[in-house]
Write a protein that holds these residues in place. Structure first.
Motif, PDB file in Angstrom:
ATOM      1  N   LEU A  31       0.836  -1.203   0.000  1.00  0.00           N
ATOM      2  CA  LEU A  31       0.000   0.000   0.000  1.00  0.00           C
ATOM      3  C   LEU A  31       0.874   1.258   0.000  1.00  0.00           C
ATOM      4  N   ARG A  32       1.994   1.206   0.748  1.00  0.00           N
ATOM      5  CA  ARG A  32       2.878   2.383   0.812  1.00  0.00           C
ATOM      6  C   ARG A  32       3.363   2.733  -0.593  1.00  0.00           C
ATOM      7  N   ARG A  33       3.772   1.710  -1.330  1.00  0.00           N
ATOM      8  CA  ARG A  33       4.295   1.925  -2.682  1.00  0.00           C
ATOM      9  C   ARG A  33       3.197   2.487  -3.591  1.00  0.00           C
ATOM     10  N   SER A  34       1.999   1.869  -3.518  1.00  0.00           N
ATOM     11  CA  SER A  34       0.917   2.358  -4.381  1.00  0.00           C
ATOM     12  C   SER A  34       0.519   3.787  -4.004  1.00  0.00           C
ATOM     13  N   ALA A  35       0.572   4.097  -2.696  1.00  0.00           N
ATOM     14  CA  ALA A  35       0.214   5.452  -2.260  1.00  0.00           C
ATOM     15  C   ALA A  35       1.241   6.459  -2.778  1.00  0.00           C
ATOM     16  N   ARG A  36       2.500   6.021  -2.820  1.00  0.00           N
ATOM     17  CA  ARG A  36       3.551   6.908  -3.350  1.00  0.00           C
ATOM     18  C   ARG A  36       3.331   7.153  -4.844  1.00  0.00           C
ATOM     19  N   GLU A  37       2.994   6.092  -5.548  1.00  0.00           N
ATOM     20  CA  GLU A  37       2.894   6.200  -7.008  1.00  0.00           C
ATOM     21  C   GLU A  37       1.545   6.736  -7.494  1.00  0.00           C
ATOM     22  N   HIS A  38       0.503   6.512  -6.692  1.00  0.00           N
ATOM     23  CA  HIS A  38      -0.844   6.842  -7.188  1.00  0.00           C
ATOM     24  C   HIS A  38      -1.648   7.625  -6.147  1.00  0.00           C
ATOM     25  N   GLY A  39      -0.956   8.433  -5.328  1.00  0.00           N
ATOM     26  CA  GLY A  39      -1.565   9.086  -4.163  1.00  0.00           C
ATOM     27  C   GLY A  39      -2.979   9.619  -4.329  1.00  0.00           C
ATOM     28  N   ASP A  40      -3.235  10.344  -5.433  1.00  0.00           N
ATOM     29  CA  ASP A  40      -4.542  10.995  -5.567  1.00  0.00           C
ATOM     30  C   ASP A  40      -5.582  10.121  -6.251  1.00  0.00           C
ATOM     31  N   ARG A  41      -5.138   9.013  -6.773  1.00  0.00           N
ATOM     32  CA  ARG A  41      -6.115   8.158  -7.472  1.00  0.00           C
ATOM     33  C   ARG A  41      -7.032   7.491  -6.450  1.00  0.00           C
ATOM     34  N   THR A  42      -8.184   7.044  -6.932  1.00  0.00           N
ATOM     35  CA  THR A  42      -9.149   6.432  -6.017  1.00  0.00           C
ATOM     36  C   THR A  42      -8.751   4.992  -5.731  1.00  0.00           C
ATOM     37  N   ALA A  43      -8.660   4.660  -4.446  1.00  0.00           N
ATOM     38  CA  ALA A  43      -8.297   3.295  -4.048  1.00  0.00           C
ATOM     39  C   ALA A  43      -9.549   2.462  -3.757  1.00  0.00           C
ATOM     40  N   VAL A  44     -10.472   3.025  -2.983  1.00  0.00           N
ATOM     41  CA  VAL A  44     -11.639   2.253  -2.541  1.00  0.00           C
ATOM     42  C   VAL A  44     -12.916   3.072  -2.688  1.00  0.00           C
ATOM     43  N   VAL A  45     -13.919   2.443  -3.290  1.00  0.00           N
ATOM     44  CA  VAL A  45     -15.248   3.053  -3.411  1.00  0.00           C
ATOM     45  C   VAL A  45     -16.251   2.087  -2.796  1.00  0.00           C
ATOM     46  N   ALA A  46     -17.142   2.601  -1.945  1.00  0.00           N
ATOM     47  CA  ALA A  46     -18.177   1.719  -1.400  1.00  0.00           C
ATOM     48  C   ALA A  46     -19.469   2.486  -1.255  1.00  0.00           C
ATOM     49  N   ALA A  47     -20.557   1.790  -1.559  1.00  0.00           N
ATOM     50  CA  ALA A  47     -21.874   2.365  -1.315  1.00  0.00           C
ATOM     51  C   ALA A  47     -22.129   2.267   0.188  1.00  0.00           C
ATOM     52  N   ALA A  48     -23.019   3.116   0.687  1.00  0.00           N
ATOM     53  CA  ALA A  48     -23.327   3.066   2.121  1.00  0.00           C
ATOM     54  C   ALA A  48     -24.070   1.780   2.440  1.00  0.00           C
ATOM     55  N   HIS A  49     -23.669   1.113   3.517  1.00  0.00           N
ATOM     56  CA  HIS A  49     -24.516   0.038   4.038  1.00  0.00           C
ATOM     57  C   HIS A  49     -24.091  -0.309   5.448  1.00  0.00           C
ATOM     58  N   GLY A  50     -25.083  -0.783   6.215  1.00  0.00           N
ATOM     59  CA  GLY A  50     -24.817  -1.084   7.614  1.00  0.00           C
ATOM     60  C   GLY A  50     -24.285   0.173   8.290  1.00  0.00           C
ATOM     61  N   GLY A  51     -23.290   0.015   9.139  1.00  0.00           N
ATOM     62  CA  GLY A  51     -22.720   1.153   9.854  1.00  0.00           C
ATOM     63  C   GLY A  51     -21.639   1.848   9.051  1.00  0.00           C
ATOM     64  N   SER A  52     -21.622   1.654   7.732  1.00  0.00           N
ATOM     65  CA  SER A  52     -20.466   2.074   6.969  1.00  0.00           C
ATOM     66  C   SER A  52     -20.842   2.874   5.726  1.00  0.00           C
ATOM     67  N   GLY A  53     -19.903   3.701   5.254  1.00  0.00           N
ATOM     68  CA  GLY A  53     -19.947   4.369   3.968  1.00  0.00           C
ATOM     69  C   GLY A  53     -20.980   5.475   3.878  1.00  0.00           C
ATOM     70  N   PRO A  54     -21.271   6.079   2.679  1.00  0.00           N
ATOM     71  CA  PRO A  54     -20.545   5.794   1.442  1.00  0.00           C
ATOM     72  C   PRO A  54     -19.115   6.328   1.507  1.00  0.00           C
ATOM     73  N   VAL A  55     -18.252   5.733   0.725  1.00  0.00           N
ATOM     74  CA  VAL A  55     -16.833   6.031   0.852  1.00  0.00           C
ATOM     75  C   VAL A  55     -16.201   6.164  -0.515  1.00  0.00           C
ATOM     76  N   ARG A  56     -15.270   7.110  -0.631  1.00  0.00           N
ATOM     77  CA  ARG A  56     -14.416   7.192  -1.822  1.00  0.00           C
ATOM     78  C   ARG A  56     -13.051   7.644  -1.309  1.00  0.00           C
ATOM     79  N   TRP A  57     -12.187   6.679  -1.051  1.00  0.00           N
ATOM     80  CA  TRP A  57     -10.877   6.994  -0.468  1.00  0.00           C
ATOM     81  C   TRP A  57      -9.807   6.994  -1.554  1.00  0.00           C
ATOM     82  N   SER A  58      -8.946   8.003  -1.497  1.00  0.00           N
ATOM     83  CA  SER A  58      -7.783   7.996  -2.388  1.00  0.00           C
ATOM     84  C   SER A  58      -6.736   7.064  -1.766  1.00  0.00           C
ATOM     85  N   TYR A  59      -5.707   6.762  -2.532  1.00  0.00           N
ATOM     86  CA  TYR A  59      -4.614   5.949  -1.983  1.00  0.00           C
ATOM     87  C   TYR A  59      -3.978   6.631  -0.770  1.00  0.00           C
TER      88      TYR A  59
END
Ligand code: AMP
Length: 548
Positions: A31-59
């Motif tokens: 993850l450290r390497r990918s964050a260095r190389e792709h910092g602003d790109r989107t890593a994780v997208v999730a729709a809201a459900h349960g106690g979580s989200g919605p989420v759009r996290w960059s690296y």
């Protein structure tokens, strides 16, 4: 490696390093390497459900979150080498938590969401887990209730961490802390995570995967799928399972700088709109889900044209289904694999005929694959036998299972997969069945003897045998033959068996789909239960039976 694990012999480990199969990296570094190389790109997208989200996290965000959660876990007493039992559905916090644990040097033990008291207590006790991470509720089930019972049964379990509303437990959200000075991370040869074995006897065995070996698995599978930063992987299956986690799965996508999309459920209703919106390029399905998706694609109005690769595996895939996936969803890739290691996946340039009729090729030239007869002798080329495997990402032993390991591995370290296979002249694998006594229920593995043990605990059952019956949707379903302890009229009904097993805290997918009461079980000439005959009988039964 931690006590209770079987390391690769030193000269073999040296060879894997020299050949660049093990690169001295950890999953936290990935993850450290990918964050260095792709910092602003989107890593994780999730729709809201349960106690979580919605989420759009960059690296960058995911990387920072993992560091903060690692700091919080350390502050709460989680130490390198500890085991942490994790039972979360596909929420983004599961991805964050895995990386936090990888960086802490504590190993997640990845339980599946349907597991209940029986399985969880066993896993917690067997691994000596220090903490248990749960959702508050998932699919109508209150995991905090379960955690209370498990804690009562496993005194070593110090802490319950809840994603969502914690009640008396520790909130995951409150754990994150400012990272302190960089602490030494784990070594690449340390255990990174524990997966659960599907194909085995008795209770689930634990599969210790090291950073070195699991990264090799991820890298090879991501390369075979040609994953790159432009790819968007949709995790339709549970991430806690090897297939969606690292074959190439979520970790493969993050290794390649791609995006991971987490739908609330794998149903076309939830997945298809996300495929269209996020321009998903790759996903992995089990055959029953692939069938559902190919049917739904015919009437769904959603644009699925971004899908460029659809993996199908985890259970037997017939040529018609493989072709239908290729025609209606996207280029198909067959996947045969096991949490113990070996992965065989269709190479990217396979012609349609091989894509439809084989389960691909082992991913590495360093995968040593043998096909043997009942005496353990190699069969002539092209013939069918049990598949044995050894290699840079196939374990040499289950965790704390010395006795079982003596049977499950050859003295020179080959894993006996329990699968029947043949190897074609082109080096492709064709899976032809299995010798292990496991029912593959739509990709969920149900060990027959574990279910039989539960049935035998019922006071009105004298003998029991569980076999697979063919099922048009799941591929296989479980059929239990039960001999009553008293008069047939007092034999437990299907419903009674189902209630009994659920009360014993067994995951719902292990409850028999059909129960048939018989006067006696057929025996082989040497006096063993004749399961082959029972399978024929189960197959001949056409009414579908009572559903559990
Ligand atoms: P798991 O460790 O849960 O991934 O289960 C591994 C087992 O699933 C294998 O040993 C096989 O028995 C079965 N399996 C996985 N992929 C396939 C496939 N493509 N065809 C037939 N069986 C499969």
């Amino acid at each position: 490696m931690m006590p209770g694990c079987v390391p690769w012999p030193p000269e073999v480990a040296r060879r894997y390093r020299e050949e660049g199969l093990w690169r001295g990296e950890t999953l936290g570094d990935l993850l450290r390497r990918s964050a260095r190389e792709h910092g602003d790109r989107t890593a994780v997208v999730a729709a809201a459900h349960g106690g979580s989200g919605p989420v759009r996290w960059s690296y960058r965000e995911l990387d920072e979150r993992a560091d903060r959660l690692a700091a919080g876990l350390r502050a709460s007493g989680v130490r390198p080498g500890d085991r942490v039992l994790v039972q979360l559905p596909n929420v983004p916090e599961l991805v964050e938590l895995c990386f936090a644990l990888f960086r802490t040097g504590a190993a997640p033990v990845l339980a599946l969401p349907p597991h209940r008291h029986d399985e969880i207590t066993h896993l917690a006790a067997h691994t000596g887990a220090v903490a248990y991470v749960i959702p508050d509720r998932h699919q109508g089930f209150d995991h905090r209730e379960l955690a209370r019972r498990v804690r009562g049964a496993v005194p070593g379990l110090r802490r319950v961490i809840v994603c969502g509303e914690p009640e008396e437990f520790t909130p995951l959200d409150g754990l994150r802390a400012a990272p302190g000075d960089a602490e030494p991370g784990p070594a690449p040869e340390d255990v990174a995570l524990f997966l659960l074995s599907g194909g085995t006897t008795g209770r689930s065995k634990l599969i210790p995967r090291t950073h070195d070996d699991y990264l090799c698995n991820i890298r090879l599978s991501a390369a075979n799928a040609r994953l790159g930063p432009g790819d968007v992987y949709l995790a339709a299956l549970p991430i806690a399972h090897n297939y969606a986690l690292g074959c190439p799965g979520v970790l493969g996508a993050l290794h390649a700088g791609g995006t991971v999309v987490l739908p609330p459920t794998p149903s076309p209703d939830d997945a298809f709109p996300l495929i269209e919106r996020e321009r998903v390029t790759v996903t992995g399905l089990v055959p029953s889900l692939a069938r559902l998706w190919t049917e739904a694609a015919a009437w769904s109005g959603h644009d699925l044209s971004s899908l460029r690769l659809v993996q199908v595996g985890g259970a037997a895939v017939g040529p018609e289904l493989a072709r239908a996936v290729g025609e209606r969803l996207g280029r198909v890739q067959q996947s045969f694999g096991m949490a113990e290691g070996l992965l065989s996946q269709s190479p990217p340039d396979d012609p349609p005929d091989l894509l439809a009729t084989t389960q691909g090729r082992p991913l590495s030239a360093a995968d040593e694959v043998r096909v043997v007869d009942e005496e353990g002798r190699d069969v002539p080329a092209g013939q069918t036998g049990e598949l044995l495997v050894r290699g840079p990402y196939t374990i040499r032993g289950y965790y704390r299972a010395e006795e079982h390991n003596a049977a499950a591995f050859t003295p020179d370290g080959f894993f006996r997969s329990g699968d029947l296979a043949r190897i074609t002249p082109t080096g492709h694998l064709v899976i032809c069945g299995r010798v292990k006594d496991v029912i593959n229920r739509g990709g969920d593995k149900v060990p027959a003897d574990e279910v039989e043990e539960h049935l035998l605990a019922h006071p009105r059952v004298r003998a029991a045998a569980v076999v697979a019956a063919p099922d048009p949707y799941l591929g296989e379903r479980t059929c239990a033959y039960v001999v009553p302890a008293g008069p047939a009229a007092e034999a437990p009904t299907q419903r009674a068996i189902s209630d009994f097993m659920r009360e014993r805290g067994v995951a719902a997918y292990k409850v028999p789909d059909r129960v048939e009461v018989v006067q006696a079980l057929p025996l082989t000439p040497v006096g063993k239960i004749d399961k082959a005959r029972l399978r024929v009988r189960a197959g001949a039964h056409r009414d579908g039976g009572e559903q559990a």
